[in-house]
Design an enzyme around this catalytic site. Structure first.
Site, PDB file in Angstrom:
ATOM      1  N   CYS A 120       0.862  -1.176   0.000  1.00 43.95           N
ATOM      2  CA  CYS A 120       0.000   0.000   0.000  1.00 43.95           C
ATOM      3  C   CYS A 120       0.898   1.225   0.000  1.00 43.95           C
ATOM      4  O   CYS A 120       2.018   1.174  -0.500  1.00 43.95           O
ATOM      5  CB  CYS A 120      -0.956  -0.020   1.182  1.00 43.95           C
ATOM      6  SG  CYS A 120      -0.117  -0.113   2.780  1.00 43.95           S
ATOM      7  N   HIS A 144       8.712  -4.612  32.211  1.00 45.38           N
ATOM      8  CA  HIS A 144       8.139  -5.263  31.027  1.00 45.38           C
ATOM      9  C   HIS A 144       8.947  -6.529  30.744  1.00 45.38           C
ATOM     10  O   HIS A 144      10.069  -6.467  30.242  1.00 45.38           O
ATOM     11  CB  HIS A 144       8.179  -4.323  29.823  1.00 45.38           C
ATOM     12  CG  HIS A 144       7.394  -4.813  28.642  1.00 45.38           C
ATOM     13  ND1 HIS A 144       7.823  -5.863  27.855  1.00 45.38           N
ATOM     14  CD2 HIS A 144       6.218  -4.397  28.123  1.00 45.38           C
ATOM     15  CE1 HIS A 144       6.938  -6.072  26.891  1.00 45.38           C
ATOM     16  NE2 HIS A 144       5.953  -5.195  27.029  1.00 45.38           N
TER      17      HIS A 144
END
Length: 609
Positions: free
Chosen positions: A26, A539
């Site tokens: 795209c 994390h």
């Protein structure tokens, strides 16, 4: 790195040319359908020079490149041409939900033709400007030719989509085109209003299929199944002539008698439902869809709406829902430019200002994935700005008369051929409001410059220090710089400043007294706030959210008070390694602006007043 080298690295990291089922592109990304989605390492692909981000959605492996995507795509095709297309590898099942399969199909069929559709729509928009300003008469030959040119794609859409769908379903594209052409054959069309046809004594409820989407797609899918059976049983010497004939002889009547009427009815019901929501309250619809459309595009959900938009344009001459989306590009541009103006980081400033400008012209993915998403709050600001703009467009009843560009290039598409109306002015106002809200929210609330972590900044003057946190008190293992984390969001300090640990023990402990402010449902990340206001994010691993909690056990909940040394999480590191996830764990101070200096020395994070 040259575009050729980028293409070669991308192919190498996703498993080689043999792992590529198909590829399209795209405006900013390569869209791969892979035979084995488990082969690529997302972090390795994202770290390639020239790659902005990697997204897996809608059954596609999407590599975000940016403005050079077409050049990289061309080089990818050259590399693929050198491979043997018959050399198959054993593929693993890539489990997708029904909705994922649907969006993958729609995007796979529409993506190759989006350029021609957008170009045709832009010509329609320019024609509207020329006629309204009396620069071109509708009676002139020039207008008639240009109108025919701009309308050809939409009128003959079943032919074009028939060919594209045939390619997607792995069938002869010309057979797909003929099937689409049969649906709009001029002799058939009058019977849509004048009376019924019959085929072998069976009544045919003939409909006008010009500018339709779903009937031909379902018809080609059915034809591909017929083609598969015919190919299997037809002698090799007769396949070339007889297989296309058999496919068309079966598929066209079945489509006209059964598939076409049923799918048209279902399409109309779906379009009516969407329009009913809009008609209930255009302003409310603008608030609900205008800003969150950004998220829908991120997750590939927008493809489900494209056929509805086209159906509205075919039946009404315009689509009301698309008018609500004008502001979101401007809101993203405003938020991104605000980051560029406010940041003192030269790299982020250059990225933000350049991608903010391109977003104004409808190319938003570099800004979205390079600036807004990593910083989070600017993305929220853009969504709010898009919703505010959507409300303005809804109040003004702004509609879109054709497909084409977005941002500034979308303005011609909201011009009524009968003349400038309130919808046009409302659309422009919605874009201005979206930009202003996105910019203002980001500048005043959504972005704060983060302090730089540098061990050399540590003066050793303990009288200035407020807090020292030893990261090995949190997680046992090798302490490394944040730059070692193979994720730009962490390594470039976009989420906060800190250190990382390569753990040798899966137990995570509290480093201070405080409260659990957040714990993800997947238990892979936890946020803490100390009693003196330090905000800490732990994390575990990279992209471990994809494990959906497998291998993680939590001992605390959100809003729970904690004391230093409390066990917070327990991770089965073997599960992460066996699943090919990086176990390196960033430990971040997410509010460094609250301190005069954030630095590190050895295994310690040091926060100074």
């Amino acid at each position: 790195m040259s575009v050729k080298e980028t293409a070669q690295e991308v192919l190498k990291k996703i498993g080689g040319s043999k792992n590529v089922e198909s590829v399209t592109h795209c405006v900013t990304r390569l869209r791969f359908v892979l035979r084995d989605f488990s082969l690529p390492n997302k972090e390795e692909v994202a770290s390639i020079d020239g790659v902005i981000s990697v997204i897996e959605q809608g059954g596609q492996y999407q590599v975000v490149i940016g403005n050079k995507v077409s050049e990289v795509y061309d080089e990818v095709l050259k590399e693929l041409d050198g491979s043997d297309p018959t050399d198959k590898i054993e593929s693993k099942a890539h489990h997708k939900s029904l909705f994922d399969k649907f969006t993958a199909m729609i995007s796979g069929i529409f993506m190759p033709v989006m350029g021609a559709m957008a170009g045709s729509g832009m010509i329609k928009g320019v024609l509207a400007i020329l006629t309204i300003t009396n620069l071109l008469s509708e009676e002139s030959g020039t207008y008639i030719i240009l109108y025919g040119l701009s309308n050809a794609f939409f009128y003959f859409m079943p032919v074009i989509l028939g060919a594209s769908a045939a390619k997607y379903f792995k069938m002869d594209i010309f057979v797909g085109a003929v099937l689409g052409a049969a649906l709009i054959y001029p002799t058939f069309i009058p019977f849509a209003s004048e009376g019924e046809l019959s085929f072998l004594g069976i009544s045919v409820n003939m409909m006008d299929y010009t500018s339709t989407v779903f009937p031909v797609i379902v018809a080609v899918w059915f034809a591909s199944k017929v083609n598969m059976i015919a190919e299997k049983f037809m002698p090799k010497d007769l396949k070339f002539l007889l297989v296309p004939a058999i496919v068309l002889l079966i598929s066209v009547p079945v489509t006209l008698i059964v598939i076409g009427p049923i799918i048209t009815l279902l399409s109309n019901v779906l379009a009516d439902a969407v329009n009913a929501i809009y008609n209930f309250s255009p302003a409310l619809a603008g608030a609900v869809i205008g800003g969150p459309w950004i998220l829908m595009v991120m997750f590939g959900l927008h493809w489900a709406f494209i056929p509805i938009f086209i159906a509205n344009m075919a039946s009404q001459g315009y689509d009301p829902m698309m008018g609500l989306l004008l502001a979101n590009q401007f809101a993203m541009a405003g938020a991104t430019i605000a980051v560029g103006i406010k940041t003192k980081n030269d790299k982020l400033k250059a990225l933000s200002l350049s991608t903010g400008v391109t977003t104004l012209f409808g190319i938003s993915e570099p800004a979205l994935y390079g600036v807004l998403l990593p910083n989070k709050k600017p993305l929220i600001a853009a969504i709010i700005g898009g919703s505010f703009g959507g409300v303005i467009a809804g109040i003004a009843n702004t509609v879109q008369y054709s497909f084409g560009g977005s941002g500034l290039l979308g303005i011609p598409l909201i011009i009524n051929t009968s003349g400038i109306d309130n919808g046009f002015y409302g659309g422009i106002a919605s874009q201005i409001v979206g930009f202003i809200v996105g910019f203002a929210l980001t500048y005043t609330w959504g972005f704060k410059e983060k302090s730089t972590v540098d061990s050399d900044d540590y003066s050793g003057n303990n009288t200035l220090l407020n807090t020292k946190i030893n990261v090995n008190d949190i997680l046992s293992g090798e302490v490394v710089a944040l730059s070692e984390v193979p994720d730009k969001v962490f390594s470039e300090g976009l989420m906060g400043q800190g250190l990382a640990v390569i753990p040798n023990d899966g137990k995570v402990y509290a480093p201070f007294d405080g409260v659990v402010t957040m714990i993800f449902p997947t238990k892979h990340a936890i946020g803490l706030t100390s009693s003196d206001g330090i905000e800490l994010l732990i994390h575990v691993g990279v992209d471990t959210v994809e494990l959906n909690g497998v291998g993680f056990k939590s001992f605390v909940a959100s809003d729970q008070k904690i004391s230093k040394g409390d066990l917070l999480l327990e991770i089965d590191l073997a599960v992460l390694k066996q699943s090919n996830f990086q176990i390196i764990t960033p430990i971040l101070i997410t509010n460094p602006d609250k301190f005069s200096k954030v630095s590190h020395e050895n295994n310690n994070l040091i926060l100074a007043n």
